[in-house]
Design a protein around this motif. Sequence first.
Motif, short mmCIF file in Angstrom:
data_model
loop_
_atom_site.label_atom_id
_atom_site.label_comp_id
_atom_site.label_asym_id
_atom_site.label_seq_id
_atom_site.Cartn_x
_atom_site.Cartn_y
_atom_site.Cartn_z
N ASP A 8 0.83 -1.20 0.00
CA ASP A 8 0.00 0.00 0.00
C ASP A 8 0.86 1.25 0.00
N HIS A 9 1.75 1.28 0.99
CA HIS A 9 2.47 2.53 1.22
C HIS A 9 3.95 2.41 0.90
N ILE A 10 4.30 1.42 0.14
CA ILE A 10 5.71 1.25 -0.17
C ILE A 10 6.20 2.39 -1.06
N ARG A 11 7.15 3.11 -0.52
CA ARG A 11 7.70 4.24 -1.28
C ARG A 11 8.70 3.75 -2.30
N LYS A 12 8.74 4.46 -3.42
CA LYS A 12 9.75 4.17 -4.43
C LYS A 12 10.38 5.48 -4.85
N GLY A 13 11.40 5.36 -5.66
CA GLY A 13 12.04 6.56 -6.18
C GLY A 13 13.13 7.09 -5.29
N PRO A 14 13.61 8.27 -5.61
CA PRO A 14 14.75 8.85 -4.91
C PRO A 14 14.54 8.96 -3.41
N TRP A 15 15.64 8.79 -2.71
CA TRP A 15 15.62 8.89 -1.26
C TRP A 15 15.82 10.34 -0.83
N ASP A 20 17.55 9.01 4.40
CA ASP A 20 18.93 8.55 4.54
C ASP A 20 19.35 8.52 6.00
N LEU A 21 19.08 9.60 6.67
CA LEU A 21 19.45 9.69 8.09
C LEU A 21 18.78 8.60 8.89
N THR A 47 11.05 -1.08 0.87
CA THR A 47 11.30 -2.50 0.97
C THR A 47 12.69 -2.72 1.56
N GLY A 48 12.90 -3.89 2.08
CA GLY A 48 14.22 -4.23 2.59
C GLY A 48 15.27 -4.13 1.50
N LYS A 49 14.87 -4.55 0.35
CA LYS A 49 15.77 -4.48 -0.80
C LYS A 49 16.21 -3.06 -1.07
N SER A 50 15.24 -2.20 -1.05
CA SER A 50 15.51 -0.80 -1.35
C SER A 50 16.46 -0.22 -0.30
N CYS A 51 16.23 -0.57 0.95
CA CYS A 51 17.09 -0.09 2.03
C CYS A 51 18.51 -0.59 1.84
N ARG A 52 18.60 -1.87 1.55
CA ARG A 52 19.93 -2.45 1.38
C ARG A 52 20.67 -1.75 0.24
N LEU A 53 19.98 -1.55 -0.85
CA LEU A 53 20.59 -0.93 -2.02
C LEU A 53 21.07 0.48 -1.70
N TRP A 55 21.87 1.66 1.14
CA TRP A 55 23.02 1.58 2.04
C TRP A 55 24.28 1.19 1.28
N VAL A 56 24.17 0.14 0.53
CA VAL A 56 25.35 -0.40 -0.15
C VAL A 56 25.90 0.58 -1.19
N ASN A 57 25.01 1.23 -1.88
CA ASN A 57 25.46 2.06 -3.01
C ASN A 57 25.68 3.52 -2.66
N TYR A 58 25.19 3.93 -1.54
CA TYR A 58 25.26 5.36 -1.28
C TYR A 58 25.67 5.72 0.14
N LEU A 59 25.17 5.04 1.11
CA LEU A 59 25.37 5.46 2.49
C LEU A 59 26.53 4.76 3.19
N HIS A 60 26.98 3.69 2.64
CA HIS A 60 28.07 2.95 3.24
C HIS A 60 29.28 3.86 3.46
N PRO A 61 29.81 3.87 4.67
CA PRO A 61 30.87 4.81 5.03
C PRO A 61 32.14 4.68 4.21
N GLY A 62 32.44 3.53 3.71
CA GLY A 62 33.71 3.36 3.01
C GLY A 62 33.72 3.78 1.55
N LEU A 63 32.61 4.28 1.09
CA LEU A 63 32.50 4.53 -0.34
C LEU A 63 33.33 5.71 -0.82
N LYS A 64 33.92 5.53 -1.97
CA LYS A 64 34.58 6.64 -2.65
C LYS A 64 33.58 7.25 -3.61
N ARG A 65 33.70 8.52 -3.81
CA ARG A 65 32.84 9.17 -4.78
C ARG A 65 33.70 9.68 -5.93
#
Length: 272
Positions: A8-15, A20-21, A47-53, A55-65
């Motif tokens: 019903d209320h599953i959000r999609k699209g940009p975070w 993020d916080l 969704t859990g998937k969306s959260c994981r994605l 995190w892994v692709n954007y919020l993970h602390p070790g990421l280089k930009r």
Amino acid sequence: MKMAQADDHIRKGPWTEQEDLQLVCFVGLFGDRRWDFIAKVSGLNRTGKSCRLRWVNYLHPGLKRGRMTPQEERLVLELHSRWGNRWSRIARKIPGRTDNEIKNYWRTHMRKKAQEMRKRGTAMTSIASSSTINTMTESPTKSENVLGISNRFPSNKGSCNTTDLDANGERDISEEEDYSMDRIWDEIASPEDEVNSAQVFNEGYYNTKNNKEVGCSFSCPPMASPLWEFSSESLWKMDDEDEMKTLVHMGGTSDHFNSTMNTVDNHKLCFR
DNA sequence: AAGTGGCTCAACCGCGACTAG
DNA sequence: GCTAGTCGCGGTTGAGCCACT
């Protein structure tokens, strides 16, 4: 199998920044494993998937930009020649880069390269006639996959012929692959980056025996951040909702939590 | 200045693997 | 062994940005 629960209320699209916080906060509390649980208790309506994605692709602390360095580019080429489109595996060998990033890089840059080659239309003709160029430059479409064409490197999901794999389950580089890669290298490598990426790869960032970072031939931030170190093991063992409620009611004032939020703030400044 | 095309990157989808009950 | 839930991976899409015409 029940897919998305009454979405019903599953959000999609940009975070949003707020989301993020919120996500980082809950990953700090529960670790980066129980995504479905985090998705539920965080109230993010993702969704859990969306959260994981996220995190892994954007919020993970070790990421280089930012853009890939020439060394990273070469490493990607090198590893792709070994493993094909196994992006997550490649990403593990390139600190701070995600599979998504590498995948994107590969698509755009290799496609561009292929176009250039086609324009010149000379030296690569013989290679292009094999399937190599197709795989090097463009991912097969779904229909191509179904038909089994244009995929020189079957993914680990596919009908991978295990006789092609070495003792570690890794694919050997055939002479044909070496040949085509050499050609590609010649096309792509700029004269200034003489770094032997294979050496970087083999001797590179981590001493695998004691699991320590031992060196990095190009500038990259240390992989582990305080958040990353504590998040995966220590906290996520807590027992679901009850403990979460307890924590939330405590106001999330543990040291871990606070350091997490500091980390988040620091990273936020770096993004974009 | 407006239009267009190419590029980048975040995010979604589908599927297979894994795991717990 | 079976099933449902969850996770992880690879492929794909589309919005936004930017350079070029």
